[in-house]
Motif scaffolding. Structure first.
Motif, PDB file in Angstrom:
ATOM      1  N   GLY A  23      -3.115 -26.274   8.435  1.00 44.36           N
ATOM      2  CA  GLY A  23      -4.515 -26.651   8.263  1.00 44.36           C
ATOM      3  C   GLY A  23      -5.313 -25.722   7.365  1.00 44.36           C
ATOM      4  O   GLY A  23      -6.477 -25.977   7.102  1.00 44.36           O
ATOM      5  N   TYR A  24      -4.705 -24.657   6.878  1.00 43.85           N
ATOM      6  CA  TYR A  24      -5.394 -23.723   6.007  1.00 43.85           C
ATOM      7  C   TYR A  24      -4.891 -23.885   4.577  1.00 43.85           C
ATOM      8  O   TYR A  24      -3.752 -24.273   4.347  1.00 43.85           O
ATOM      9  N   SER A  25      -5.740 -23.565   3.609  1.00 41.12           N
ATOM     10  CA  SER A  25      -5.379 -23.713   2.201  1.00 41.12           C
ATOM     11  C   SER A  25      -4.921 -22.406   1.569  1.00 41.12           C
ATOM     12  O   SER A  25      -4.024 -22.403   0.734  1.00 41.12           O
ATOM     13  N   TYR A  26      -5.562 -21.301   1.936  1.00 37.30           N
ATOM     14  CA  TYR A  26      -5.259 -20.010   1.326  1.00 37.30           C
ATOM     15  C   TYR A  26      -5.086 -18.937   2.377  1.00 37.30           C
ATOM     16  O   TYR A  26      -5.712 -18.961   3.431  1.00 37.30           O
ATOM     17  N   LEU A  27      -4.231 -17.968   2.034  1.00 34.29           N
ATOM     18  CA  LEU A  27      -4.004 -16.798   2.859  1.00 34.29           C
ATOM     19  C   LEU A  27      -4.341 -15.573   2.011  1.00 34.29           C
ATOM     20  O   LEU A  27      -3.715 -15.345   0.969  1.00 34.29           O
ATOM     21  N   ASN A  28      -5.369 -14.837   2.414  1.00 36.98           N
ATOM     22  CA  ASN A  28      -5.741 -13.581   1.761  1.00 36.98           C
ATOM     23  C   ASN A  28      -5.094 -12.467   2.569  1.00 36.98           C
ATOM     24  O   ASN A  28      -5.430 -12.276   3.739  1.00 36.98           O
ATOM     25  N   ILE A  29      -4.147 -11.750   1.966  1.00 37.07           N
ATOM     26  CA  ILE A  29      -3.396 -10.728   2.684  1.00 37.07           C
ATOM     27  C   ILE A  29      -3.907  -9.354   2.279  1.00 37.07           C
ATOM     28  O   ILE A  29      -3.882  -8.989   1.105  1.00 37.07           O
ATOM     29  N   PHE A  30      -4.373  -8.589   3.262  1.00 37.50           N
ATOM     30  CA  PHE A  30      -4.874  -7.240   3.067  1.00 37.50           C
ATOM     31  C   PHE A  30      -3.766  -6.258   3.446  1.00 37.50           C
ATOM     32  O   PHE A  30      -3.208  -6.353   4.541  1.00 37.50           O
ATOM     33  N   VAL A  31      -3.458  -5.323   2.564  1.00 35.02           N
ATOM     34  CA  VAL A  31      -2.421  -4.317   2.801  1.00 35.02           C
ATOM     35  C   VAL A  31      -3.057  -2.939   2.676  1.00 35.02           C
ATOM     36  O   VAL A  31      -3.789  -2.668   1.722  1.00 35.02           O
ATOM     37  N   ARG A  32      -2.773  -2.066   3.657  1.00 35.64           N
ATOM     38  CA  ARG A  32      -3.265  -0.683   3.615  1.00 35.64           C
ATOM     39  C   ARG A  32      -2.103   0.239   3.983  1.00 35.64           C
ATOM     40  O   ARG A  32      -1.349  -0.044   4.914  1.00 35.64           O
ATOM     41  N   PHE A  33      -1.964   1.350   3.254  1.00 31.07           N
ATOM     42  CA  PHE A  33      -0.925   2.334   3.576  1.00 31.07           C
ATOM     43  C   PHE A  33      -1.368   3.722   3.140  1.00 31.07           C
ATOM     44  O   PHE A  33      -2.197   3.864   2.248  1.00 31.07           O
ATOM     45  N   ASN A  34      -0.827   4.741   3.822  1.00 33.65           N
ATOM     46  CA  ASN A  34      -1.166   6.116   3.452  1.00 33.65           C
ATOM     47  C   ASN A  34      -0.412   6.506   2.187  1.00 33.65           C
ATOM     48  O   ASN A  34       0.708   6.064   1.948  1.00 33.65           O
ATOM     49  N   GLN A  35      -1.074   7.317   1.357  1.00 37.93           N
ATOM     50  CA  GLN A  35      -0.489   7.764   0.096  1.00 37.93           C
ATOM     51  C   GLN A  35      -1.113   9.106  -0.258  1.00 37.93           C
ATOM     52  O   GLN A  35      -2.328   9.204  -0.353  1.00 37.93           O
ATOM     53  N   GLU A  36      -0.272  10.124  -0.458  1.00 38.75           N
ATOM     54  CA  GLU A  36      -0.771  11.473  -0.719  1.00 38.75           C
ATOM     55  C   GLU A  36      -1.119  11.721  -2.180  1.00 38.75           C
ATOM     56  O   GLU A  36      -2.068  12.427  -2.479  1.00 38.75           O
ATOM     57  N   LYS A  37      -0.302  11.155  -3.114  1.00 38.00           N
ATOM     58  CA  LYS A  37      -0.511  11.418  -4.538  1.00 38.00           C
ATOM     59  C   LYS A  37      -0.479  10.107  -5.322  1.00 38.00           C
ATOM     60  O   LYS A  37       0.161   9.144  -4.915  1.00 38.00           O
ATOM     61  N   SER A  38      -1.123  10.105  -6.479  1.00 37.26           N
ATOM     62  CA  SER A  38      -1.231   8.875  -7.264  1.00 37.26           C
ATOM     63  C   SER A  38       0.093   8.398  -7.842  1.00 37.26           C
ATOM     64  O   SER A  38       0.252   7.215  -8.131  1.00 37.26           O
ATOM     65  N   ASP A  39       1.062   9.310  -8.021  1.00 43.32           N
ATOM     66  CA  ASP A  39       2.326   8.913  -8.648  1.00 43.32           C
ATOM     67  C   ASP A  39       3.408   8.480  -7.645  1.00 43.32           C
ATOM     68  O   ASP A  39       4.543   8.231  -8.028  1.00 43.32           O
ATOM     69  N   GLU A  40       3.077   8.383  -6.359  1.00 42.73           N
ATOM     70  CA  GLU A  40       4.051   7.935  -5.364  1.00 42.73           C
ATOM     71  C   GLU A  40       4.337   6.445  -5.528  1.00 42.73           C
ATOM     72  O   GLU A  40       3.422   5.666  -5.826  1.00 42.73           O
ATOM     73  N   PRO A  41       5.597   6.045  -5.323  1.00 43.89           N
ATOM     74  CA  PRO A  41       5.898   4.605  -5.336  1.00 43.89           C
ATOM     75  C   PRO A  41       5.106   3.893  -4.237  1.00 43.89           C
ATOM     76  O   PRO A  41       4.796   4.495  -3.210  1.00 43.89           O
ATOM     77  N   PRO A  42       4.781   2.612  -4.425  1.00 46.55           N
ATOM     78  CA  PRO A  42       3.888   1.906  -3.515  1.00 46.55           C
ATOM     79  C   PRO A  42       4.608   1.263  -2.321  1.00 46.55           C
ATOM     80  O   PRO A  42       5.821   1.323  -2.195  1.00 46.55           O
ATOM     81  N   VAL A  43       3.802   0.625  -1.495  1.00 53.62           N
ATOM     82  CA  VAL A  43       4.292  -0.325  -0.497  1.00 53.62           C
ATOM     83  C   VAL A  43       4.078  -1.701  -1.118  1.00 53.62           C
ATOM     84  O   VAL A  43       2.960  -2.058  -1.490  1.00 53.62           O
ATOM     85  N   ASP A  44       5.167  -2.442  -1.288  1.00 52.10           N
ATOM     86  CA  ASP A  44       5.096  -3.793  -1.828  1.00 52.10           C
ATOM     87  C   ASP A  44       5.141  -4.799  -0.698  1.00 52.10           C
ATOM     88  O   ASP A  44       5.522  -4.472   0.431  1.00 52.10           O
ATOM     89  N   LEU A  45       4.786  -6.025  -1.001  1.00 46.65           N
ATOM     90  CA  LEU A  45       4.683  -7.069   0.016  1.00 46.65           C
ATOM     91  C   LEU A  45       5.470  -8.302  -0.397  1.00 46.65           C
ATOM     92  O   LEU A  45       5.314  -8.785  -1.518  1.00 46.65           O
ATOM     93  N   GLY A  46       6.300  -8.801   0.507  1.00 47.32           N
ATOM     94  CA  GLY A  46       6.986 -10.071   0.307  1.00 47.32           C
ATOM     95  C   GLY A  46       6.422 -11.088   1.293  1.00 47.32           C
ATOM     96  O   GLY A  46       6.051 -10.724   2.413  1.00 47.32           O
ATOM     97  N   VAL A  47       6.335 -12.336   0.887  1.00 43.34           N
ATOM     98  CA  VAL A  47       5.775 -13.392   1.736  1.00 43.34           C
ATOM     99  C   VAL A  47       6.786 -14.535   1.829  1.00 43.34           C
ATOM    100  O   VAL A  47       7.333 -14.962   0.812  1.00 43.34           O
ATOM    101  N   THR A  48       7.019 -15.011   3.053  1.00 41.39           N
ATOM    102  CA  THR A  48       7.975 -16.091   3.295  1.00 41.39           C
ATOM    103  C   THR A  48       7.294 -17.213   4.073  1.00 41.39           C
ATOM    104  O   THR A  48       6.643 -16.947   5.083  1.00 41.39           O
ATOM    105  N   PHE A  49       7.455 -18.437   3.597  1.00 38.93           N
ATOM    106  CA  PHE A  49       6.950 -19.612   4.315  1.00 38.93           C
ATOM    107  C   PHE A  49       8.118 -20.349   4.952  1.00 38.93           C
ATOM    108  O   PHE A  49       9.231 -20.359   4.407  1.00 38.93           O
ATOM    109  N   ALA A  50       7.871 -20.981   6.111  1.00 35.22           N
ATOM    110  CA  ALA A  50       8.929 -21.678   6.849  1.00 35.22           C
ATOM    111  C   ALA A  50       8.342 -22.870   7.599  1.00 35.22           C
ATOM    112  O   ALA A  50       7.125 -23.076   7.628  1.00 35.22           O
ATOM    113  N   PHE A  51       9.241 -23.641   8.217  1.00 34.08           N
ATOM    114  CA  PHE A  51       8.830 -24.846   8.938  1.00 34.08           C
ATOM    115  C   PHE A  51       8.626 -24.641  10.434  1.00 34.08           C
ATOM    116  O   PHE A  51       8.136 -25.546  11.107  1.00 34.08           O
TER     117      PHE A  51
END
Length: 148
Positions: A42-70
């Motif tokens: 019944g919904y059209s859009y999903l806005n996903i908010f991601v937050r993670f701790n990070q000490e320095k700007s050059d650190e690799p990130p936390v990425d997000l994968g999304v899976t839809f199912a029945f």
């Protein structure tokens, strides 16, 4: 004939918050998802908010994968999609539904990264996977805001 569910439009717009994970520790180079799949019918859009701790700007990130199912157990789950539109040349390859958290650091003193991904709802159930690309443990929160 297959069974279908008819939904009436919301007045005003329907919204809902889904808490996929809150302050979950994710080991270096690992991913995490927390079943079951969440219903998004019944919904059209999903806005996903991601937050993670990070000490320095050059650190690799936390990425997000999304899976839809029945269903909530992941029946016919898919994390790849193709957009078949007339204005896109053929052949069209499938793409991962994956978003990078690169360059989302807010800096010191807060040492936190945040980002939002807006995704069309492509199935009745959804699950997310947070991937810690950094060589250090991370605390990760992923919430969703559904809108009709």
């Amino acid at each position: 004939m297959p069974e279908t569910k008819v939904l009436k439009p919301c007045e005003p717009t329907c919204t809902r918050i889904v808490k996929f994970m809150t302050d979950q520790e994710i080991a270096p180079g690992m991913g995490l998802s927390i079943p079951p799949y969440s219903e998004v019918i019944g919904y059209s859009y999903l806005n996903i908010f991601v937050r993670f701790n990070q000490e320095k700007s050059d650190e690799p990130p936390v990425d997000l994968g999304v899976t839809f199912a029945f269903d909530e157990n992941g029946k016919l789950a898919a994390r790849r999609y193709v957009n078949l539109e007339e204005n896109v040349t053929s052949p069209q390859s499938t793409n991962f539904i994956e978003v990078s958290g690169r360059a989302s650091w807010h800096g010191s003193p807060h040492n936190v990264s945040t980002y939002i991904a807006r995704i069309p709802v492509m199935g009745p159930y959804v699950e997310v996977f947070a991937y810690n690309r950094a060589p250090v443990k991370r605390r990760v929160t992923v919430w969703g805001y559904l809108v009709s």
